[in-house]
Design a protein around this motif. Structure first.
Motif, PDB file in Angstrom:
ATOM      1  N   LEU A 225       3.804  12.095  -3.687  1.00  0.00           N
ATOM      2  CA  LEU A 225       3.171  11.560  -2.529  1.00  0.00           C
ATOM      3  C   LEU A 225       4.258  11.620  -1.396  1.00  0.00           C
ATOM      4  N   GLU A 226       5.544  11.645  -1.770  1.00  0.00           N
ATOM      5  CA  GLU A 226       6.801  11.836  -0.882  1.00  0.00           C
ATOM      6  C   GLU A 226       6.464  13.172  -0.145  1.00  0.00           C
ATOM      7  N   ALA A 227       6.381  14.244  -1.086  1.00  0.00           N
ATOM      8  CA  ALA A 227       6.457  15.546  -0.508  1.00  0.00           C
ATOM      9  C   ALA A 227       4.836  15.756   0.231  1.00  0.00           C
ATOM     10  N   VAL A 228       3.864  14.877  -0.226  1.00  0.00           N
ATOM     11  CA  VAL A 228       2.542  14.934   0.864  1.00  0.00           C
ATOM     12  C   VAL A 228       3.006  14.690   2.127  1.00  0.00           C
ATOM     13  N   SER A 229       3.647  13.528   2.336  1.00  0.00           N
ATOM     14  CA  SER A 229       4.232  13.051   3.665  1.00  0.00           C
ATOM     15  C   SER A 229       4.705  14.010   4.516  1.00  0.00           C
ATOM     16  N   GLY A 230       5.240  15.454   4.150  1.00  0.00           N
ATOM     17  CA  GLY A 230       5.866  15.963   4.939  1.00  0.00           C
ATOM     18  C   GLY A 230       4.800  17.114   5.485  1.00  0.00           C
ATOM     19  N   TRP A 231       3.616  16.845   5.244  1.00  0.00           N
ATOM     20  CA  TRP A 231       2.578  17.858   5.596  1.00  0.00           C
ATOM     21  C   TRP A 231       1.808  17.059   6.703  1.00  0.00           C
ATOM     22  N   THR A 232       1.084  17.752   7.543  1.00  0.00           N
ATOM     23  CA  THR A 232       0.229  17.181   8.298  1.00  0.00           C
ATOM     24  C   THR A 232      -1.161  17.196   7.658  1.00  0.00           C
ATOM     25  N   ARG A 233      -2.124  16.373   8.214  1.00  0.00           N
ATOM     26  CA  ARG A 233      -3.527  16.316   7.670  1.00  0.00           C
ATOM     27  C   ARG A 233      -4.092  17.641   7.729  1.00  0.00           C
ATOM     28  N   ARG A 234      -3.821  18.247   8.930  1.00  0.00           N
ATOM     29  CA  ARG A 234      -4.508  19.557   9.438  1.00  0.00           C
ATOM     30  C   ARG A 234      -4.086  20.501   8.301  1.00  0.00           C
ATOM     31  N   PRO A 244     -12.021  16.410   2.506  1.00  0.00           N
ATOM     32  CA  PRO A 244     -11.989  15.201   3.317  1.00  0.00           C
ATOM     33  C   PRO A 244     -11.800  14.103   2.342  1.00  0.00           C
ATOM     34  N   ILE A 245     -12.412  13.742   1.270  1.00  0.00           N
ATOM     35  CA  ILE A 245     -12.376  12.764   0.123  1.00  0.00           C
ATOM     36  C   ILE A 245     -10.961  12.494  -0.341  1.00  0.00           C
ATOM     37  N   ALA A 246     -10.421  13.816  -0.756  1.00  0.00           N
ATOM     38  CA  ALA A 246      -9.110  13.958  -1.223  1.00  0.00           C
ATOM     39  C   ALA A 246      -8.254  13.336  -0.270  1.00  0.00           C
ATOM     40  N   LEU A 247      -8.277  13.810   1.030  1.00  0.00           N
ATOM     41  CA  LEU A 247      -7.308  13.691   2.036  1.00  0.00           C
ATOM     42  C   LEU A 247      -7.302  12.032   2.594  1.00  0.00           C
ATOM     43  N   ASP A 248      -8.505  11.428   2.501  1.00  0.00           N
ATOM     44  CA  ASP A 248      -8.578  10.267   2.485  1.00  0.00           C
ATOM     45  C   ASP A 248      -8.039   9.225   1.443  1.00  0.00           C
ATOM     46  N   ARG A 249      -7.979   9.709   0.301  1.00  0.00           N
ATOM     47  CA  ARG A 249      -7.283   9.150  -0.961  1.00  0.00           C
ATOM     48  C   ARG A 249      -5.779   9.450  -0.661  1.00  0.00           C
ATOM     49  N   LEU A 250      -5.407  10.362  -0.346  1.00  0.00           N
ATOM     50  CA  LEU A 250      -4.039  10.815  -0.448  1.00  0.00           C
ATOM     51  C   LEU A 250      -3.581   9.712   0.710  1.00  0.00           C
ATOM     52  N   GLU A 251      -4.355   9.486   1.884  1.00  0.00           N
ATOM     53  CA  GLU A 251      -3.533   8.787   3.026  1.00  0.00           C
ATOM     54  C   GLU A 251      -3.359   7.366   2.772  1.00  0.00           C
ATOM     55  N   ALA A 252      -4.613   6.854   1.649  1.00  0.00           N
ATOM     56  CA  ALA A 252      -4.480   5.343   1.152  1.00  0.00           C
ATOM     57  C   ALA A 252      -3.446   5.286   0.207  1.00  0.00           C
ATOM     58  N   ALA A 253      -3.136   6.344  -0.345  1.00  0.00           N
ATOM     59  CA  ALA A 253      -2.124   6.277  -1.518  1.00  0.00           C
ATOM     60  C   ALA A 253      -0.463   6.197  -0.641  1.00  0.00           C
ATOM     61  N   LEU A 254      -0.561   6.856   0.505  1.00  0.00           N
ATOM     62  CA  LEU A 254       0.632   7.017   1.037  1.00  0.00           C
ATOM     63  C   LEU A 254       0.604   5.656   1.812  1.00  0.00           C
ATOM     64  N   ALA A 255      -0.335   5.111   2.508  1.00  0.00           N
ATOM     65  CA  ALA A 255      -0.179   3.844   3.034  1.00  0.00           C
ATOM     66  C   ALA A 255       0.597   2.719   2.090  1.00  0.00           C
ATOM     67  N   GLN A 256       0.305   2.878   0.994  1.00  0.00           N
ATOM     68  CA  GLN A 256       0.606   1.781   0.053  1.00  0.00           C
ATOM     69  C   GLN A 256       2.356   1.791  -0.013  1.00  0.00           C
ATOM     70  N   LEU A 257       2.629   2.953   0.252  1.00  0.00           N
ATOM     71  CA  LEU A 257       4.267   3.096   0.065  1.00  0.00           C
ATOM     72  C   LEU A 257       4.845   2.974   1.369  1.00  0.00           C
ATOM     73  N   GLY A 258       3.996   2.870   2.524  1.00  0.00           N
ATOM     74  CA  GLY A 258       4.611   2.641   3.820  1.00  0.00           C
ATOM     75  C   GLY A 258       4.669   4.206   4.493  1.00  0.00           C
ATOM     76  N   LEU A 259       4.022   5.255   3.863  1.00  0.00           N
ATOM     77  CA  LEU A 259       4.246   6.465   4.292  1.00  0.00           C
ATOM     78  C   LEU A 259       2.717   6.970   5.026  1.00  0.00           C
ATOM     79  N   SER A 260       3.083   8.020   5.656  1.00  0.00           N
ATOM     80  CA  SER A 260       1.805   8.719   6.232  1.00  0.00           C
ATOM     81  C   SER A 260       1.985  10.272   6.382  1.00  0.00           C
ATOM     82  N   PHE A 261       0.813  10.745   6.810  1.00  0.00           N
ATOM     83  CA  PHE A 261       1.048  12.269   7.038  1.00  0.00           C
ATOM     84  C   PHE A 261       1.961  12.600   8.130  1.00  0.00           C
ATOM     85  N   ALA A 262       2.748  13.886   8.039  1.00  0.00           N
ATOM     86  CA  ALA A 262       3.573  14.207   9.017  1.00  0.00           C
ATOM     87  C   ALA A 262       2.592  14.252  10.352  1.00  0.00           C
TER      88      ALA A 262
END
Length: 262
Positions: A225-234, A244-262
């Motif tokens: 997930l830390e590597a995912v946070s280096g990428w933009t959603r687009r 879209p479903i995978a992206l939403d689930r990645l976004e939720a998992a990032l949020a649990q760690l205080g992270l987000s997409f780039a």
């Protein structure tokens, strides 16, 4: 009791604390702790109700868009009664803590004795060490491929891996498995230390994103997930297999760690 990833995330956040199900009889008991992708969800109440008794507040607490939407969702299987299930987030799965707990020599002997009991009770003979070894040699490899190498049915192989997971020796990944730090200590005690690829730092990709998205991310060397946070959603959406479903689930998992997409 099946729950959608979005529903689980809302329970974890405290935004949802009710679920409504059409069952022929209660399928969960008060006090049951369900292991889910977000951790433990505890059942705090189970009671039979009716559609006419539902109110807008029930819909809100169940995460439905409206009372009408909740009733529409319960329209199928109308011959079965409606059950109102109270839920609460009960913390992380204790197996996550256990798998990082490195055992001392005495505890290793206790763990091995437990594995011996599993082997003795098995109709196929000893399997625990063989399973640990094949996972150790093949991290992130799909269960059907590992089972085929051992000439075992996939369902039985998965069932046995779950027994090892209960002891904190393995962990499930988005695709395949790997030994936990605890499992590595136990196997090294049996076989002697072996050289392994460095364990990736960070949190593994969530299993809920699905195999196509996982393969797409691995193909561009994104494994955490830390590597995912280096990428933009687009940019992630441009990868074949990341929908879209995978992206939403990645976004939720990032949020649990205080992270987000780039």
């Amino acid at each position: 009791m099946l729950m959608r990833p979005a529903e689980l995330e809302a329970i974890r956040k405290g935004e949802v604390d009710l679920a409504f199900r059409r069952w022929d009889r209660p399928r969960v008991k008060v006090g049951t702790r369900l292991r889910t992708a977000v951790g433990l969800v505890e059942v705090v109440s189970v009671e039979q109700t009716s559609l006419s008794a539902l109110r807008a507040e029930d819909a809100r607490r169940a995460g439905a868009a409206s009372l009408g939407a909740l009733k529409d969702a319960l329209a199928q299987r109308a011959e079965r009664p409606v059950f109102r299930v109270g839920l609460r987030y009960a913390g992380t799965d204790p197996r996550e803590t256990l798998r990082d707990a490195l055992p001392d020599a005495d505890e290793v002997r206790t763990i091995l004795a437990g594995l011996d009991r599993l082997d003795a009770a098995s109709p196929i003979g000893p399997w625990t060490r063989t399973t640990l070894r094949i996972i150790d040699r093949n991290p992130e490899v799909r269960a059907p491929e590992l089972a085929a190498e051992l000439d075992r049915p996939t369902a039985e192989f998965k069932r046995d891996v779950r027994k090892l997971k209960e002891r904190g020796l393995t962990e499930s990944l988005a695709i395949g498995y790997r030994l936990s730090p605890r499992g590595e200590v136990v196997l090294d005690h049996e076989d002697g230390p072996r050289e392994r690829a460095p364990r990736r730092e960070g949190h593994p990709l969530p299993r809920t994103i699905g195999a196509p998205a996982t393969r797409a991310l691995r193909a561009v060397d994104v494994h955490t997930l830390e590597a995912v946070s280096g990428w933009t959603r687009r940019d992630l959406a441009a990868l074949h297999g990341v929908g879209p479903i995978a992206l939403d689930r990645l976004e939720a998992a990032l949020a649990q760690l205080g992270l987000s997409f780039a």
